[in-house]
Write a protein that holds these residues in place. Sequence first.
Motif, PDB file in Angstrom:
ATOM      1  N   VAL A 155      48.109  59.051  -1.680  1.00 58.58           N
ATOM      2  CA  VAL A 155      47.379  60.323  -1.688  1.00 58.58           C
ATOM      3  C   VAL A 155      46.509  60.447  -0.447  1.00 58.58           C
ATOM      4  O   VAL A 155      46.468  61.508   0.204  1.00 58.58           O
ATOM      5  N   GLU A 156      45.811  59.394  -0.083  1.00 55.83           N
ATOM      6  CA  GLU A 156      44.959  59.431   1.107  1.00 55.83           C
ATOM      7  C   GLU A 156      45.770  59.713   2.361  1.00 55.83           C
ATOM      8  O   GLU A 156      45.336  60.482   3.242  1.00 55.83           O
ATOM      9  N   ALA A 157      46.938  59.104   2.467  1.00 52.85           N
ATOM     10  CA  ALA A 157      47.790  59.338   3.633  1.00 52.85           C
ATOM     11  C   ALA A 157      48.218  60.800   3.699  1.00 52.85           C
ATOM     12  O   ALA A 157      48.262  61.399   4.784  1.00 52.85           O
ATOM     13  N   GLU A 158      48.498  61.406   2.543  1.00 53.52           N
ATOM     14  CA  GLU A 158      48.891  62.813   2.509  1.00 53.52           C
ATOM     15  C   GLU A 158      47.713  63.702   2.906  1.00 53.52           C
ATOM     16  O   GLU A 158      47.890  64.702   3.614  1.00 53.52           O
ATOM     17  N   VAL A 159      46.515  63.351   2.454  1.00 56.78           N
ATOM     18  CA  VAL A 159      45.321  64.113   2.828  1.00 56.78           C
ATOM     19  C   VAL A 159      45.131  64.087   4.342  1.00 56.78           C
ATOM     20  O   VAL A 159      44.877  65.130   4.978  1.00 56.78           O
ATOM     21  N   ARG A 160      45.249  62.913   4.949  1.00 52.92           N
ATOM     22  CA  ARG A 160      45.082  62.799   6.408  1.00 52.92           C
ATOM     23  C   ARG A 160      46.124  63.627   7.139  1.00 52.92           C
ATOM     24  O   ARG A 160      45.819  64.296   8.139  1.00 52.92           O
ATOM     25  N   GLN A 161      47.348  63.598   6.632  1.00 52.49           N
ATOM     26  CA  GLN A 161      48.420  64.354   7.274  1.00 52.49           C
ATOM     27  C   GLN A 161      48.165  65.864   7.191  1.00 52.49           C
ATOM     28  O   GLN A 161      48.347  66.591   8.169  1.00 52.49           O
ATOM     29  N   ARG A 162      47.728  66.334   6.051  1.00 53.98           N
ATOM     30  CA  ARG A 162      47.458  67.761   5.878  1.00 53.98           C
ATOM     31  C   ARG A 162      46.280  68.209   6.741  1.00 53.98           C
ATOM     32  O   ARG A 162      46.299  69.297   7.326  1.00 53.98           O
ATOM     33  N   LEU A 177      35.738  60.714  -2.685  1.00 53.95           N
ATOM     34  CA  LEU A 177      35.921  61.666  -3.777  1.00 53.95           C
ATOM     35  C   LEU A 177      37.267  61.473  -4.475  1.00 53.95           C
ATOM     36  O   LEU A 177      37.374  61.680  -5.689  1.00 53.95           O
ATOM     37  N   LEU A 178      38.287  61.077  -3.721  1.00 59.11           N
ATOM     38  CA  LEU A 178      39.593  60.840  -4.328  1.00 59.11           C
ATOM     39  C   LEU A 178      39.507  59.750  -5.395  1.00 59.11           C
ATOM     40  O   LEU A 178      40.137  59.854  -6.455  1.00 59.11           O
ATOM     41  N   ALA A 204      37.952  69.586  -2.735  1.00 65.75           N
ATOM     42  CA  ALA A 204      38.242  70.607  -1.735  1.00 65.75           C
ATOM     43  C   ALA A 204      37.578  71.921  -2.127  1.00 65.75           C
ATOM     44  O   ALA A 204      37.208  72.117  -3.290  1.00 65.75           O
ATOM     45  N   PRO A 205      37.425  72.849  -1.171  1.00 64.27           N
ATOM     46  CA  PRO A 205      36.858  74.168  -1.488  1.00 64.27           C
ATOM     47  C   PRO A 205      37.748  74.953  -2.444  1.00 64.27           C
ATOM     48  O   PRO A 205      38.925  74.614  -2.652  1.00 64.27           O
ATOM     49  N   ALA A 206      37.201  76.029  -2.993  1.00 62.52           N
ATOM     50  CA  ALA A 206      37.927  76.845  -3.972  1.00 62.52           C
ATOM     51  C   ALA A 206      39.232  77.391  -3.414  1.00 62.52           C
ATOM     52  O   ALA A 206      40.206  77.568  -4.151  1.00 62.52           O
ATOM     53  N   MET A 207      39.283  77.648  -2.101  1.00 65.68           N
ATOM     54  CA  MET A 207      40.482  78.216  -1.493  1.00 65.68           C
ATOM     55  C   MET A 207      41.696  77.312  -1.653  1.00 65.68           C
ATOM     56  O   MET A 207      42.837  77.774  -1.577  1.00 65.68           O
ATOM     57  N   GLU A 208      41.483  76.013  -1.890  1.00 62.46           N
ATOM     58  CA  GLU A 208      42.594  75.069  -2.058  1.00 62.46           C
ATOM     59  C   GLU A 208      43.117  75.057  -3.488  1.00 62.46           C
ATOM     60  O   GLU A 208      44.116  74.391  -3.771  1.00 62.46           O
ATOM     61  N   GLY A 209      42.455  75.760  -4.402  1.00 62.34           N
ATOM     62  CA  GLY A 209      42.912  75.786  -5.791  1.00 62.34           C
ATOM     63  C   GLY A 209      42.843  74.407  -6.412  1.00 62.34           C
ATOM     64  O   GLY A 209      41.818  73.713  -6.329  1.00 62.34           O
ATOM     65  N   ILE A 210      43.928  73.995  -7.052  1.00 62.17           N
ATOM     66  CA  ILE A 210      44.025  72.664  -7.655  1.00 62.17           C
ATOM     67  C   ILE A 210      44.852  71.784  -6.722  1.00 62.17           C
ATOM     68  O   ILE A 210      46.075  71.940  -6.627  1.00 62.17           O
TER      69      ILE A 210
END
Length: 226
Positions: A155-162, A177-178, A204-210
């Motif tokens: 998950v962390e790797a995906e967060v960094r990539q995004r 937070l993860l 994440a902010p509200a704009m990211e939804g879930i």
Amino acid sequence: MKEPLTQLHTEAMTTEREWTVEEIPVLTAAVSLPEPVPAADRTSRRIRRYYQLQCRSFLRYCETYLLPLAAEEYQAALAASQPLPRLRAELTYQVTYNEGGLWSLYTQSREQGPGGQVSLLRRGDTWDLASGYPAALSSLFPRRSGWKRRLLETVEAEVRQREAAGVSRYHEGVRRLLRRHFNPQSFYLTAEGVVVFYPMYAIAPAMEGIPTFLVPWEAIRGEYGE
């Protein structure tokens, strides 16, 4: 002896309820949840009761917590000669996997609060049809694989990539937070792998939804050392 279930056939169980103040509609709740058809075995009946209870609990929540908010908004709008508000809450579902004796889905509520603010809440369910009970996330991984640590690393790797690609934004200190907001019950299955998700606003902010993250089956069965 009956053969164990390998798949589950369901249809949508729907209901809608409306609440009024002074005979003016102020809140509507719409529910659509799965219902096994036919419910001819113990597992199907247990699953049917489970989602019937979820439906009743959601409607009770709407009446207990959302209706007073809707009534307050109605009275405020009436006093200010503004357009009368009408809040709406929805509970829906999406089946994401139905193979090999595992039936997986997520349910999601959407409610519009004061000022038009939208709140989303998601719940994942994965049922072991042979036992008739929910399957744990850990059961999908090989034993003694350190599944939680490896999953969070993915998950962390995906967060960094995004973040690097500029396609998503996360709160400062997202790595911490993860871990803090990780819930091993917040997952569902797809044909591609296991999807884990986080509550709205948690990382994440509200704009990211879930925020959702896919852990491919290849990673679970290969990298995690089958």
